[in-house]
Design a protein around this motif. Structure first.
Motif, mmCIF file in Angstrom:
data_model
loop_
_atom_site.group_PDB
_atom_site.id
_atom_site.type_symbol
_atom_site.label_atom_id
_atom_site.label_comp_id
_atom_site.label_asym_id
_atom_site.label_seq_id
_atom_site.Cartn_x
_atom_site.Cartn_y
_atom_site.Cartn_z
ATOM 1 N N PRO A 32 0.797 -1.225 0.000
ATOM 2 C CA PRO A 32 0.000 0.000 0.000
ATOM 3 C C PRO A 32 0.833 1.281 0.000
ATOM 4 O O PRO A 32 0.344 2.331 -0.411
ATOM 5 N N THR A 33 2.093 1.206 0.407
ATOM 6 C CA THR A 33 2.925 2.413 0.426
ATOM 7 C C THR A 33 3.510 2.747 -0.942
ATOM 8 O O THR A 33 3.814 3.898 -1.213
ATOM 9 N N THR A 34 3.663 1.731 -1.805
ATOM 10 C CA THR A 34 4.274 1.966 -3.125
ATOM 11 C C THR A 34 3.314 1.733 -4.282
ATOM 12 O O THR A 34 3.527 2.257 -5.369
ATOM 13 N N GLY A 35 2.305 0.894 -4.079
ATOM 14 C CA GLY A 35 1.420 0.505 -5.166
ATOM 15 C C GLY A 35 1.998 -0.592 -6.042
ATOM 16 O O GLY A 35 1.379 -1.015 -7.000
ATOM 17 N N PHE A 36 3.206 -1.064 -5.709
ATOM 18 C CA PHE A 36 3.862 -2.126 -6.462
ATOM 19 C C PHE A 36 3.604 -3.473 -5.790
ATOM 20 O O PHE A 36 3.074 -3.548 -4.692
ATOM 21 N N LEU A 37 4.058 -4.526 -6.450
ATOM 22 C CA LEU A 37 4.017 -5.858 -5.866
ATOM 23 C C LEU A 37 4.858 -5.836 -4.595
ATOM 24 O O LEU A 37 5.998 -5.378 -4.594
ATOM 25 N N ASN A 38 4.294 -6.294 -3.511
ATOM 26 C CA ASN A 38 4.980 -6.291 -2.219
ATOM 27 C C ASN A 38 6.259 -7.121 -2.311
ATOM 28 O O ASN A 38 6.220 -8.297 -2.666
ATOM 29 N N SER A 39 7.396 -6.523 -1.996
ATOM 30 C CA SER A 39 8.680 -7.212 -2.143
ATOM 31 C C SER A 39 8.813 -8.413 -1.211
ATOM 32 O O SER A 39 9.653 -9.272 -1.443
ATOM 33 N N PHE A 40 7.990 -8.500 -0.181
ATOM 34 C CA PHE A 40 8.005 -9.665 0.694
ATOM 35 C C PHE A 40 7.472 -10.898 -0.038
ATOM 36 O O PHE A 40 7.826 -12.019 0.288
ATOM 37 N N TYR A 41 6.621 -10.678 -1.039
ATOM 38 C CA TYR A 41 5.961 -11.770 -1.751
ATOM 39 C C TYR A 41 6.577 -12.093 -3.104
ATOM 40 O O TYR A 41 6.047 -12.909 -3.844
ATOM 41 N N THR A 42 7.674 -11.434 -3.465
ATOM 42 C CA THR A 42 8.290 -11.690 -4.767
ATOM 43 C C THR A 42 9.798 -11.529 -4.661
ATOM 44 O O THR A 42 10.295 -10.763 -3.841
ATOM 45 N N ASP A 43 10.522 -12.266 -5.474
ATOM 46 C CA ASP A 43 11.973 -12.096 -5.547
ATOM 47 C C ASP A 43 12.381 -11.351 -6.808
ATOM 48 O O ASP A 43 13.446 -10.754 -6.858
ATOM 49 N N ASP A 44 11.524 -11.397 -7.833
ATOM 50 C CA ASP A 44 11.875 -10.765 -9.104
ATOM 51 C C ASP A 44 10.931 -9.627 -9.495
ATOM 52 O O ASP A 44 11.076 -9.042 -10.551
ATOM 53 N N GLY A 45 9.956 -9.314 -8.642
ATOM 54 C CA GLY A 45 9.036 -8.225 -8.937
ATOM 55 C C GLY A 45 7.880 -8.599 -9.837
ATOM 56 O O GLY A 45 7.025 -7.780 -10.130
ATOM 57 N N VAL A 46 7.842 -9.862 -10.286
ATOM 58 C CA VAL A 46 6.788 -10.310 -11.182
ATOM 59 C C VAL A 46 6.078 -11.552 -10.638
ATOM 60 O O VAL A 46 4.867 -11.586 -10.521
ATOM 61 N N HIS A 47 6.847 -12.585 -10.312
ATOM 62 C CA HIS A 47 6.275 -13.870 -9.903
ATOM 63 C C HIS A 47 6.257 -13.991 -8.380
ATOM 64 O O HIS A 47 7.228 -13.613 -7.722
ATOM 65 N N PRO A 48 5.184 -14.543 -7.826
ATOM 66 C CA PRO A 48 5.175 -14.770 -6.381
ATOM 67 C C PRO A 48 6.265 -15.761 -5.992
ATOM 68 O O PRO A 48 6.506 -16.743 -6.691
ATOM 69 N N ASN A 49 6.939 -15.479 -4.877
ATOM 70 C CA ASN A 49 7.902 -16.428 -4.319
ATOM 71 C C ASN A 49 7.118 -17.391 -3.424
ATOM 72 O O ASN A 49 5.884 -17.307 -3.347
ATOM 73 N N PRO A 50 7.774 -18.328 -2.721
ATOM 74 C CA PRO A 50 7.018 -19.255 -1.864
ATOM 75 C C PRO A 50 6.139 -18.547 -0.820
ATOM 76 O O PRO A 50 5.024 -18.984 -0.565
ATOM 77 N N ARG A 51 6.617 -17.444 -0.251
ATOM 78 C CA ARG A 51 5.786 -16.704 0.717
ATOM 79 C C ARG A 51 4.549 -16.135 0.028
ATOM 80 O O ARG A 51 3.446 -16.177 0.565
ATOM 81 N N GLY A 52 4.745 -15.571 -1.168
ATOM 82 C CA GLY A 52 3.620 -15.026 -1.914
ATOM 83 C C GLY A 52 2.621 -16.099 -2.313
ATOM 84 O O GLY A 52 1.410 -15.906 -2.187
ATOM 85 N N SER A 53 3.126 -17.226 -2.769
ATOM 86 C CA SER A 53 2.238 -18.332 -3.142
ATOM 87 C C SER A 53 1.461 -18.838 -1.933
ATOM 88 O O SER A 53 0.269 -19.132 -2.019
ATOM 89 N N TYR A 54 2.150 -18.921 -0.790
ATOM 90 C CA TYR A 54 1.488 -19.358 0.438
ATOM 91 C C TYR A 54 0.361 -18.401 0.815
ATOM 92 O O TYR A 54 -0.743 -18.823 1.161
#
Length: 135
Positions: free
Chosen positions: A67-89
């Motif tokens: 909500p602070t950037t409007g971008f994909l939350n960096s906690f949920y992605t490693d490359d800015g496009v695809h969800p990482n395991p945390r994002g998928s979870y």
């Protein structure tokens, strides 16, 4: 893909929205591309509505957006496009599992490869992820 899945015996198809994007420089899509992404999500949702009771659109926007950037939350992605395991979870925990319980009344979603899926033996379907991103 929706028509193909249904023609092969799928009881129901879940379509996810296109998530926001960002990159290592902290920038997202250009304004024009972001507008296209939002229009695409709108059109995908409208398309899903043409298959009442057969196709569900799950919007990942609120879940995956910082909500602070409007971008994909960096906690949920490693490359800015695809969800990482945390994002998928989190997608599974906050979107798919509640939907699955409301749809099938089940607590567990079966997991098999697409080739093993048989709609007569698994009447409520299964979770069949893209093997490229599932490991």
């Amino acid at each position: 893909m929706v028509e193909k899945s249904l023609s092969y015996g799928a009881k129901h198809v879940v379509v996810m929205s296109i998530p926001p994007r960002n990159n290592q420089f902290g920038t997202g899509l250009s304004a024009a591309l972001e507008a296209n992404r939002l229009v695409a999500n709108f059109n995908i949702e409208r398309y899903c509505l043409t298959w009442p009771g057969r196709v569900t659109f799950l919007n990942q926007e609120a879940l995956l957006t910082d909500p602070t950037t409007g971008f994909l939350n960096s906690f949920y992605t490693d490359d800015g496009v695809h969800p990482n395991p945390r994002g998928s979870y989190e997608i599974a925990r906050q979107l798919l599992i509640p939907w699955w319980r409301s749809f099938a009344g089940a607590d567990k979603m079966l997991y098999t490869t697409t080739e093993d899926y048989n709609s007569s033996t698994v009447p409520f379907g299964n979770l069949s992820p893209n093997s490229t991103y599932a490991g």
